[in-house]
Design an enzyme around this catalytic site. Structure first.
Site, mmCIF file in Angstrom:
data_model
loop_
_atom_site.group_PDB
_atom_site.id
_atom_site.type_symbol
_atom_site.label_atom_id
_atom_site.label_comp_id
_atom_site.label_asym_id
_atom_site.label_seq_id
_atom_site.Cartn_x
_atom_site.Cartn_y
_atom_site.Cartn_z
ATOM 1 C CB THR A 72 -0.922 -0.020 1.247
ATOM 2 O OG1 THR A 72 -1.784 -1.145 1.143
ATOM 3 C CG2 THR A 72 -1.740 1.253 1.351
ATOM 4 C CG ASN A 179 -6.726 -7.393 -5.489
ATOM 5 O OD1 ASN A 179 -6.615 -6.673 -6.486
ATOM 6 N ND2 ASN A 179 -7.523 -7.098 -4.505
ATOM 7 C CB SER A 252 3.329 -7.190 -0.888
ATOM 8 O OG SER A 252 3.023 -7.696 0.390
ATOM 9 C CB ALA A 253 7.699 -9.509 2.071
ATOM 10 C CB THR A 305 15.407 2.351 11.655
ATOM 11 O OG1 THR A 305 15.975 3.496 12.283
ATOM 12 C CG2 THR A 305 16.326 1.144 11.836
ATOM 13 C CB CYS A 398 -15.618 -8.062 3.379
ATOM 14 S SG CYS A 398 -17.223 -8.438 2.678
HETATM 15 N N1 PLP Z 1 -1.995 -4.513 -4.352
HETATM 16 C C1 PLP Z 1 -2.601 -5.691 -4.516
HETATM 17 C C2 PLP Z 1 -2.846 -6.210 -5.907
HETATM 18 C C3 PLP Z 1 -3.009 -6.437 -3.409
HETATM 19 O O1 PLP Z 1 -3.606 -7.611 -3.580
HETATM 20 C C4 PLP Z 1 -2.766 -5.915 -2.125
HETATM 21 C C5 PLP Z 1 -3.232 -6.648 -0.939
HETATM 22 O O2 PLP Z 1 -4.062 -7.500 -0.986
HETATM 23 C C6 PLP Z 1 -2.109 -4.688 -2.008
HETATM 24 C C7 PLP Z 1 -1.746 -4.013 -3.152
HETATM 25 C C8 PLP Z 1 -1.830 -4.078 -0.681
HETATM 26 O O3 PLP Z 1 -0.989 -4.883 0.076
HETATM 27 P P1 PLP Z 1 -0.738 -4.561 1.625
HETATM 28 O O4 PLP Z 1 -2.082 -4.680 2.288
HETATM 29 O O5 PLP Z 1 0.228 -5.598 2.035
HETATM 30 O O6 PLP Z 1 -0.222 -3.202 1.711
#
Ligand code: PLP
Length: 449
Positions: A72, A179, A252-253, A305, A398
């Site tokens: 995000t 997603n 994202s990890a 940090t 949701c």
């Molecule tokens: N982008 C996509 C395509 C995602 O699926 C997600 C989380 O589901 C995010 C961004 C955001 O990830 P985070 O909640 O780890 O910041």
């Protein structure tokens, strides 16, 4: 009761190899990477090595990776950071957005340049909320946002990108894999369109004797830039930034069997001569301004940090995913196919949302028709499955414990009721045929009631 996890698009369990790699950095090597002593330098070396590992996977320079606290945050940095850079315009003294005339006014010394129109961002209508809500916010600040429609199967038409591009366009941001419905977007094709547009506008402006970039005066970058949110893609698709042709990319990890609380933004550097009159030195700079300032970590692009165990875990997860990718794609594609075939034997009316072929192999997003008596919904089914030990996700949004029709399913042309009828089943490394058979049995029971 045995519990089954089918929500890998939301979060993935930590890979044991990742956990092992992270372990020394909680207690034994707990120095601050900014410290001069041995402990600090060990931590700093670990962050450096992680950066190199990830850069190798993405095919970029290690200095082009900015670690963040989440995807995000990385998405916010991509959109807001680029826009901030444009509005600050490194090479002019000031830029103001004149709301009354809808014009961006630049003041470079005594030279006032008027540029017609607002700076523009192009995104798809099915982006994650971290993109869409950021766009909504930027609109309040005088940025125009174009939300591109998608086909009924959930794919962006590259021609629609070409149509929306104009000289005010600063950034195009299209996700690599969705997603909710798992559809894979044609990023390389979009990249070609963006790149051709950049070339053409450079030639056109040169012929006209104009500045190549009307939005950024003396820009160090050819605009527009192309960003992709590859958070859901990395497990199954190579994210080599050169092959994809993107300038910015988010990961994202926690979605790739790494730890929570760490994301990254790849931001292509431009090599520029700075201070050239004085020293002629060459420096590289990313195309964006930081949103978080302070200690100057991440080359000043994201102060604070570094999350050393998180970053080490991120790199270990990337390495492991690169090794497992091909095999997992094959294995999960077979499981995805098997599940749908078996499901349709007893529930022929349940439809698959999103394209059948152009989707990541772990995603099964189903449209559950409402029961004949109208009682019960997809969310009731999600709850009933949870009570039976199966964790799946509603197709609707949701996130904040309030359920609204999914903006992704709405973008496919579904009515608000249909857009509330989705359930998302996402498979992962632990999913096997036995687990799927158990889920199929549970669904058969619940759908006949
Ligand atoms: N982008 C996509 C395509 C995602 O699926 C997600 C989380 O589901 C995010 C961004 C955001 O990830 P985070 O909640 O780890 O910041």
């Amino acid at each position: 009761m045995k519990r089954y996890y089918f929500d890998h698009a939301a979060a993935t369990p930590l890979d044991p190899a990742v956990e092992k790699a992270m372990k020394p950095y909680w207690r034994e090597i707990a120095g601050n990477p900014g410290s001069l002593h041995w402990f600090g330098q060990q931590a700093s070396a670990a962050v450096f090595s992680a950066r190199e590992t990830i850069a190798k996977s993405l095919g970029c320079g290690y200095g082009e990776i900015i670690f963040t606290g989440s995807a995000t945050e990385a998405n916010n940095l991509a959109l807001r950071g680029v826009m901030k850079s444009v509005l600050n315009d490194r090479n002019v003294l000031g830029v103001v957005n004149d709301k009354t005339t809808d014009r961006t006014i630049r003041t470079a010394g005594t030279d006032r340049t008027m540029i017609a129109g607002k700076p523009k961002i192009i995104v798809s209508a099915i982006e994650h909320d971290s993109i869409l809500d950021t766009c909504k916010d930027l609109e309040k600040e005088g940025v125009e946002v174009v939300y591109l429609p998608v086909s009924k199967a959930g794919i962006v038409d590259p021609a629609s990108v070409a149509k929306a591009l104009d000289e005010r366009t600063v950034l195009v941001s299209i996700m690599y894999a969705n997603n909710e419905i798992g559809t894979i977007q044609p990023i390389s094709e979009i990249a070609k369109i963006v790149s051709d547009f950049r070339k053409e506008s450079r030639i056109r402006n040169k012929e006209l004797g104009k500045n190549p970039n009307p939005i950024i005066h003396n820009s160090l970058f050819d605009l527009p830039l192309l960003h992709t949110d590859a958070v859901q893609a990395f497990n199954y698709l190579s994210c080599n930034v050169e092959e994809l042709g993107v300038d910015l990319l988010t990961l994202s990890a926690q979605k790739i069997y790494g730890p929570k609380g760490v994301g990254l933004l790849y931001a292509r550097d431009a090599q520029v001569f700075v201070d050239d009159k004085k020293t002629g030195t060459v420096r590289t700079i990313p195309p964006l301004e930081p949103l978080i300032t302070g200690g100057g970590q991440e080359r000043g692009m994201r102060s604070g940090t570094e999350n050393v165990p998180g970053i080490v875990g991120f790199a270990a997860a990337v390495k492991r995913t690169d090794v497992m990718r091909e095999k997992e794609v094959r294995r999960l594609s077979a499981l995805q196919k098997y599940f749908l075939e078996e499901l349709h034997k007893f529930a022929p009316k349940v439809a698959l949302n999103g394209d059948r072929g152009k989707r990541i192999p772990n995603n099964i997003n189903l449209e559950i028709p409402p029961p004949a008596d109208g009682k019960g919904s997809a969310q009731d089914l999600v709850i009933a499955l949870d009570l039976a030990g199966f964790a799946v996700s509603p197709g609707s949004a949701c996130a904040a414990h309030t359920c609204a029709p999914s903006h992704v399913l709405r973008a496919l042309g579904h009515s608000p009721v249909r857009a509330m009828s989705g359930i998302r089943i996402t498979l992962g490394r632990q999913t096997d045929k036995k687990a799927l058979n158990s889920l199929l049995r549970a669904l058969r029971n619940l759908l006949k009631n």
